[in-house]
Design an enzyme around this catalytic site. Structure first.
Site, PDB file in Angstrom:
ATOM      1  N   TRP A   1     -14.238  32.144 -57.487  1.00 43.12           N
ATOM      2  CA  TRP A   1     -14.206  30.699 -57.739  1.00 43.12           C
ATOM      3  C   TRP A   1     -13.861  30.495 -59.211  1.00 43.12           C
ATOM      4  O   TRP A   1     -14.445  31.143 -60.090  1.00 43.12           O
ATOM      5  CB  TRP A   1     -15.548  30.027 -57.437  1.00 43.12           C
ATOM      6  CG  TRP A   1     -15.556  28.625 -57.965  1.00 43.12           C
ATOM      7  CD1 TRP A   1     -14.842  27.572 -57.481  1.00 43.12           C
ATOM      8  CD2 TRP A   1     -16.231  28.142 -59.139  1.00 43.12           C
ATOM      9  NE1 TRP A   1     -15.043  26.457 -58.272  1.00 43.12           N
ATOM     10  CE2 TRP A   1     -15.893  26.784 -59.285  1.00 43.12           C
ATOM     11  CE3 TRP A   1     -17.093  28.739 -60.073  1.00 43.12           C
ATOM     12  CZ2 TRP A   1     -16.384  25.994 -60.337  1.00 43.12           C
ATOM     13  CZ3 TRP A   1     -17.589  27.961 -61.115  1.00 43.12           C
ATOM     14  CH2 TRP A   1     -17.229  26.591 -61.238  1.00 43.12           C
TER      15      TRP A   1
ATOM     16  N   ASP B   1     -17.281  25.516 -49.541  1.00 42.55           N
ATOM     17  CA  ASP B   1     -18.605  25.135 -50.048  1.00 42.55           C
ATOM     18  C   ASP B   1     -18.778  23.675 -49.655  1.00 42.55           C
ATOM     19  O   ASP B   1     -17.910  22.836 -49.969  1.00 42.55           O
ATOM     20  CB  ASP B   1     -18.611  25.332 -51.577  1.00 42.55           C
ATOM     21  CG  ASP B   1     -19.903  24.883 -52.249  1.00 42.55           C
ATOM     22  OD1 ASP B   1     -20.374  23.769 -51.956  1.00 42.55           O
ATOM     23  OD2 ASP B   1     -20.411  25.620 -53.118  1.00 42.55           O
TER      24      ASP B   1
ATOM     25  N   ASP C   1     -21.382  17.124 -56.423  1.00 42.93           N
ATOM     26  CA  ASP C   1     -21.599  18.532 -56.096  1.00 42.93           C
ATOM     27  C   ASP C   1     -22.870  19.014 -56.807  1.00 42.93           C
ATOM     28  O   ASP C   1     -22.829  19.853 -57.692  1.00 42.93           O
ATOM     29  CB  ASP C   1     -20.361  19.321 -56.547  1.00 42.93           C
ATOM     30  CG  ASP C   1     -20.473  20.798 -56.250  1.00 42.93           C
ATOM     31  OD1 ASP C   1     -21.178  21.151 -55.281  1.00 42.93           O
ATOM     32  OD2 ASP C   1     -19.876  21.595 -56.990  1.00 42.93           O
TER      33      ASP C   1
HETATM   34  C1  RNT Z   1     -19.236  25.996 -58.204  1.00 44.11           C
HETATM   35  C2  RNT Z   1     -19.152  26.862 -57.018  1.00 44.11           C
HETATM   36  C3  RNT Z   1     -19.605  28.286 -57.208  1.00 44.11           C
HETATM   37  C4  RNT Z   1     -20.850  28.411 -58.040  1.00 44.11           C
HETATM   38  C5  RNT Z   1     -21.442  29.795 -58.069  1.00 44.11           C
HETATM   39  C6  RNT Z   1     -22.467  29.954 -59.141  1.00 44.11           C
HETATM   40  O1  RNT Z   1     -19.022  24.673 -57.925  1.00 44.11           O
HETATM   41  O2  RNT Z   1     -19.856  26.304 -55.958  1.00 44.11           O
HETATM   42  O3  RNT Z   1     -19.739  28.901 -55.984  1.00 44.11           O
HETATM   43  O4  RNT Z   1     -21.844  27.539 -57.603  1.00 44.11           O
HETATM   44  O5  RNT Z   1     -20.447  30.727 -58.176  1.00 44.11           O
HETATM   45 ZN    ZN Z   2     -20.072  27.495 -54.171  1.00 35.73          ZN
END
Ligand code: RNT
Ligand code: ZN
Length: 418
Positions: free
Chosen positions: A184, A258, A293
């Site tokens: 990410w 996510d 988020d």
């Molecule tokens: C960030 C992403 C990512 C992080 C982690 C800590 O918006 O969701 O996955 O939360 O890598």
């Molecule tokens: Zn995430």
């Protein structure tokens, strides 16, 4: 009424609608959720002193944050004892553990910097997942990493991700199970960009370079996580949903969704079926976005249950890699983890106790009145008795009993950390 009688009673009720609770418990027993290490210390890790960057935020100042690997491991152990079943632990690269006086920058990380985590996992018989950490570091320049126009910056992060692939393979080989390695990037712009293509082209090139090193694709499952916006990157993110899904499909890696990374009325539960038709495997970060988020603790709420239903009724428990991703610093962190883990398991169990074939048939026969009636009546079936049985069967606390353990731990251990 004893737990046993409550369960037998529930068993009969579920059998009457064609659901087998014993089979449901059996399936749940075998499902490992990847528990994120970063709830324990607000995503800080052990390789830097700076703030959390990358447009993500852990809000709150509850006492007891883990400050060392030993503290974090002790907290994780406590959570695992309060959650039924065996799970996986999801690490971030910034949780490298260095020997006294040693340091390796992110582009020089080696498997040995994670040897203590491997011993931890081996001793507990669990697997590890992994994530490169492309934030909270001074080589994040102008909020950019793998899409940076400056070659030195971009190459630094390419090297970092390559190191992480090697570490992920080491995890898989040492622990005898595949390691999901999720990429990410925070990259984006606060205001309207003049060029949307350039950064995405550079990101694609970086990813190609990362994936060009030799590694075993059966051991390391690389996934790519999309995002719609970050704090300070409200107008444009390089790794958007379209970028990620298309890249993952073209290069045969896993897309990661996510559920905090979409527009507020979009739901990941509706996306899973489409993804399953075109990918062998996909990955999820299960979280709870509140207005943004925000990464609140996962609840046993409608969307969490809906996500679990999509995994269960599409027979995709082996194809959907579930990791949790929340970091609440405003409540007891061990409790936050425990609540989130237990809730996702409850959601899976709820899905496993649903007569999917019957409900599908009602949909196909256009019998929507009966479908609604049955879905609503199911909500008051004795689900709790089956869940309690699962906890008891696993030697995990039943009901709210786990909270006393956390309270004592808070008094004796967490409150002494400052
Ligand atoms: C960030 C992403 C990512 C992080 C982690 C800590 O918006 O969701 O996955 O939360 O890598
Ligand atoms: Zn995430």
């Amino acid at each position: 009424m004893t737990l046993e009688t409550r369960f037998l009673d529930a068993y009969e009720q579920y059998r009457a609608i064609g659901v087998d609770p014993v089979h449901a418990l059996d399936v749940l027993q075998r499902y490992a959720i990847s528990m994120h290490c970063w709830q324990g210390d607000d995503v800080t890790g052990f390789d830097h002193d700076g703030p959390l960057t990358g447009g993500i935020q852990a809000t709150g100042n509850y006492p007891g944050k883990a400050r060392t690997p030993e503290e974090l491991m002790a907290d994780i152990d406590l959570v695992f004892s309060l959650v039924p079943g065996k799970h996986k632990l999801n690490l971030h690269a910034n949780y490298a553990i260095f020997e006294e006086g040693e340091f390796a920058d992110r582009d020089a990380l080696k498997p040995r910097h994670f040897a203590k985590w491997v011993s931890f996992a081996k001793e507990r018989g669990i697997g590890l997942d992994f994530n490169p950490t492309l934030f909270s570091h001074d080589m994040v320049k102008d909020n950019l990493t793998l899409s940076h126009p400056d070659e030195t910056v971009r190459a630094f992060w390419v090297r970092h991700c390559q190191c992480c692939i090697r570490i992920a393979q080491y995890f898989a080989e040492e622990l005898g199970q595949p390691c999901v390695m999720n990429i990410w990037i925070p990259d984006g712009y606060k205001d309207i960009p003049a060029d949307r293509l350039g950064p995405r082209a550079r990101f694609a090139q970086s990813l190609d370079e990362i994936l060009s090193i030799p590694y075993d694709r059966t051991k390391v499952l690389v996934s790519l996580e999309s995002k719609v916006f970050g704090i300070g990157m409200e107008s444009y993110t390089v790794g958007s949903s379209e970028f990620t899904v298309n890249y993952a499909a073209a290069r045969k890696i896993l897309p990661l969704m996510d559920n905090g990374h979409y527009h507020p009325t979009e739901v990941v539960s509706d996306k899973i079926s489409s993804m399953l038709l075109f990918f062998d495997q996909i990955a999820l970060h299960v979280t709870r976005p509140v207005r943004w988020d925000s990464d609140h603790v996962v609840l046993f709420d409608d969307e969490t249950r809906e996500l679990a239903k999509e995994i269960v009724r599409n027979d995709a428990l082996d194809r959907v890699k579930v990791g949790l991703d929340f970091f609440d610093a405003s409540i007891n962190r061990v409790a936050a983890w425990t609540i989130g883990m237990r809730n996702f398991q409850k959601a899976l169990l709820y899905a496993l106790l649903t007569p999917h074939e019957l409900l599908k048939r009602l949909q196909e026969e256009n019998r929507f009145t009966e479908l609604m009636m049955r879905q609503e009546e199911l909500k008051t079936y004795p689900f709790g008795a089956v869940w309690d049985q699962f906890c008891a069967q696993n030697g995990a606390p039943v009901g709210e009993a786990w909270y006393d353990v956390v309270k004592t731990y808070e008094e004796e251990v967490l409150s002494k950390r400052c």
